[in-house]
Design a protein around this motif. Structure first.
Motif, short mmCIF file in Angstrom:
data_model
loop_
_atom_site.label_atom_id
_atom_site.label_comp_id
_atom_site.label_asym_id
_atom_site.label_seq_id
_atom_site.Cartn_x
_atom_site.Cartn_y
_atom_site.Cartn_z
N SER A 143 0.85 -1.19 0.00
CA SER A 143 0.00 0.00 0.00
C SER A 143 0.89 1.25 0.00
CB SER A 143 -0.91 0.01 1.22
OG SER A 143 -0.14 0.11 2.41
N ASN A 144 0.29 2.38 -0.34
CA ASN A 144 1.05 3.63 -0.35
C ASN A 144 1.63 3.94 1.03
OD1 ASN A 144 0.52 4.08 -3.06
ND2 ASN A 144 -1.35 5.24 -2.65
N SER A 145 0.84 3.69 2.07
CA SER A 145 1.32 3.98 3.41
C SER A 145 2.48 3.07 3.79
CB SER A 145 0.19 3.80 4.42
OG SER A 145 -0.35 2.49 4.37
N SER A 146 2.45 1.80 3.34
CA SER A 146 3.55 0.88 3.64
C SER A 146 4.82 1.30 2.92
CB SER A 146 3.17 -0.55 3.25
OG SER A 146 2.11 -1.02 4.05
N ARG A 147 4.69 1.72 1.66
CA ARG A 147 5.87 2.16 0.92
C ARG A 147 6.52 3.37 1.58
NH1 ARG A 147 2.86 1.00 -3.90
NH2 ARG A 147 2.41 3.20 -4.21
N MET A 198 -11.57 9.89 16.12
CA MET A 198 -10.53 10.27 15.16
C MET A 198 -9.18 10.45 15.84
SD MET A 198 -11.54 10.72 11.92
CE MET A 198 -12.96 11.11 10.91
N ARG A 199 -8.15 10.04 15.14
CA ARG A 199 -6.80 10.45 15.50
C ARG A 199 -6.62 11.89 15.00
NH1 ARG A 199 -6.54 5.23 13.57
NH2 ARG A 199 -5.65 3.68 15.02
N HIS A 236 -7.55 7.64 4.44
CA HIS A 236 -6.21 7.41 4.99
C HIS A 236 -6.31 7.29 6.51
CE1 HIS A 236 -4.35 8.42 1.09
NE2 HIS A 236 -5.23 9.40 1.04
N PHE A 237 -5.98 6.14 7.03
CA PHE A 237 -5.92 5.96 8.48
C PHE A 237 -4.95 4.84 8.79
CE2 PHE A 237 -9.54 3.74 6.71
CZ PHE A 237 -9.49 2.47 7.27
N LYS A 238 -4.52 4.80 10.02
CA LYS A 238 -3.39 3.96 10.43
C LYS A 238 -3.59 2.49 10.13
CE LYS A 238 -0.51 2.99 14.50
NZ LYS A 238 -0.31 3.29 15.94
N THR A 239 -4.76 1.96 10.39
CA THR A 239 -4.99 0.53 10.26
C THR A 239 -5.59 0.14 8.91
OG1 THR A 239 -7.14 0.82 11.36
CG2 THR A 239 -5.26 0.21 12.74
N ASN A 240 -5.50 1.02 7.93
CA ASN A 240 -6.04 0.73 6.60
C ASN A 240 -5.02 -0.10 5.82
OD1 ASN A 240 -7.49 0.66 4.26
ND2 ASN A 240 -7.39 2.85 3.84
N LYS A 241 -5.17 -1.40 5.86
CA LYS A 241 -4.19 -2.30 5.26
C LYS A 241 -4.38 -2.47 3.75
CE LYS A 241 -2.33 -3.14 9.26
NZ LYS A 241 -1.00 -2.59 9.58
N ASP A 242 -5.61 -2.38 3.28
CA ASP A 242 -5.88 -2.63 1.86
C ASP A 242 -6.24 -1.37 1.08
OD1 ASP A 242 -8.27 -2.15 3.05
OD2 ASP A 242 -9.24 -4.01 2.40
N SER A 243 -6.01 -0.20 1.68
CA SER A 243 -6.26 1.10 1.02
C SER A 243 -7.73 1.28 0.64
CB SER A 243 -5.38 1.25 -0.22
OG SER A 243 -4.01 1.20 0.13
N SER A 244 -8.63 0.63 1.35
CA SER A 244 -10.06 0.78 1.07
C SER A 244 -10.65 1.82 2.01
CB SER A 244 -10.79 -0.56 1.27
OG SER A 244 -10.27 -1.54 0.39
#
Length: 432
Positions: free
Chosen positions: A148-152, A277-278, A313-321
């Motif tokens: 995912s973009n966040s992982s990259r 929300m964070r 966009h949030f911290k635990t969004n693993k699949d970018s959904s």
């Protein structure tokens, strides 16, 4: 009889040849030169020039560990097996400069740490550079899509930290001692166990891509990661409960001079609380992150009814959904998030960009909200060291628990993928 004597004389002739004088110093120099040419070049990754050692720039160091801290081991140290016996290091395989650089660029995107780093070596290993020279564009796109973009972005930051940590060259595969010392340094600098594990995972990922032996799964590294969890500092942040939230809303009427800013902060505080929300999901830490926070087009408001947020966009969004969060209106409450957002959108009429903006159309920043929250907490007579931006989220979980919601329901409302919610629920004591 004379013929045989002549043959014997001829056979003895070579032993009677004149001796040749040898220059042994030149001979030794030539041998050393040939031996040096035969030594394989080891693979190195040079760290960014001009950086400061993290160990010398760490803002805070755990006092109980200062006396036992050891200097960083050389990257050429002999790795150990799980049984503690030393083994010969795996032979390093050289990489061309463009090989590792292009690989990091293509997998993680263009990064500052890659651009600032120089990678020395010679092109003698086809297996190590095939990622950038042999893969087709379609294969590279699929490789990028696996993260995912966040992982990259997270893995890219991890490699910047890793290269910055080791001032001298880094040999791949990274030795166990280097990984262990890297974990220790991150722990001393105050990184959470989850963040440390994520940084190690980024190092592991690159080793697997290059088909190197991955020492991050060694017994010692696993034990150190477990040790960070056992020595995790307790969370001292207190929850902003509903009663405290009402006091803060009253405080900003005195601490914030701008009428428009008061309307904006009221809507922001109530949104953070009611939507679990964070703070980083609502306001960016820097201008480069403005597109990652809640955007104005992703908010649908029905006055006196409800408001819906499409959170991408949030911290635990693993699949970018993306997910949709809805809040119901409560007209009888002075802390109604729907009413506060309706008033905010009446004053702030922008239709693009982040939801929360100043009158100048600049995004509201994380630093601004944190500062105003601190002033409001002080005005309310509370300790600002105990209440942070995350206290809205902790307070929401606490209020939900007091209202009788189950742990599973709270976990779903707060988008927790684990039982981390248990750390955030503060229940009232029994009245005896």
């Amino acid at each position: 009889m004379s013929a045989p004597k002549k043959r014997r004389t001829a056979q003895k002739a070579p032993s009677q040849a004149p001796q040749v004088d040898l220059d042994y110093s030149k001979l030794a120099a030539e041998i050393l030169r040939q031996q040096s040419a035969a030594v394989p070049v080891t693979e190195t990754i040079a760290t960014p020039a001009g950086t400061t050692s993290p160990s010398s720039s760490a803002s805070s160091v755990r006092s109980q560990l200062e006396s036992s801290a050891h200097p960083v081991a050389s990257s050429s140290s002999i790795p150990s097996t799980e049984s503690g016996q030393q083994t010969d290091p795996q032979p390093s395989r050289p990489l061309v400069d463009s090989g590792i650089t292009s690989m990091l660029d293509q997998v993680f995107g263009v990064s500052d740490c890659v651009q600032e780093s120089t990678m020395a070596g010679q092109n003698t290993d086809r297996a190590a550079t095939c990622l950038t020279t042999d893969l087709t564009p379609a294969a590279i796109c699929l490789l990028q899509a696996s993260l995912s973009n966040s992982s990259r972005l997270a893995y890219r930051r991890s490699w910047h930290l890793f290269l910055e940590f080791q001032q001298s060259t880094i040999h791949l595969p990274a030795p166990i001692t280097l990984l262990c010392n890297f974990i220790g340094e991150l722990f001393l600098r105050g990184y959470s166990p989850a963040s440390i594990a994520s940084h190690v995972s980024a190092i592991s990922y690159v080793h697997k891509l290059l088909n190197y032996h991955d020492n991050s799964h060694s017994f010692m590294v696993r034990k150190l990661l477990r040790g960070t969890q056992m020595n995790q500092a307790p969370d001292t942040r207190l929850p902003i409960t509903k009663s405290i939230l009402l006091r803060l809303l009253d405080a900003i009427q005195h601490t914030v001079p701008s009428f428009c800013d008061r309307i904006m902060l009221k809507a922001l505080f109530l949104t953070a609380f009611h939507a679990f929300m964070r703070l980083g999901e609502l306001v960016p830490r820097s201008g480069k992150e403005s597109h990652k926070v809640l955007q104005r087009p992703d908010v649908s408001l029905s006055p006196n009814v409800s408001v819906s947020f499409t959170l991408r966009h949030f911290k635990t969004n693993k699949d970018s959904s993306p997910i949709v969060i809805s809040i119901q209106a409560n007209p009888a409450s002075s802390a109604c998030a729907v009413a506060a957002l309706h008033e905010y959108m009446r004053v702030f009429t922008h239709t693009a960009g982040p939801l929360f903006q100043f009158q100048s159309s600049r995004p509201v920043t994380y630093a601004f909200v944190s500062h105003q929250l601190k002033l409001a907490i002080q005005f309310a007579g509370l300790n600002p060291a105990e209440y942070k931006g995350h206290s809205f989220r902790i307070g929401a979980a606490t209020e939900a628990a007091n209202l009788g919601f189950s742990e599973h329901a709270i976990q779903k409302m707060g988008r927790w993928n684990s039982d981390a919610v248990r750390r955030y629920v503060w229940l009232k004591s029994f009245v005896l």
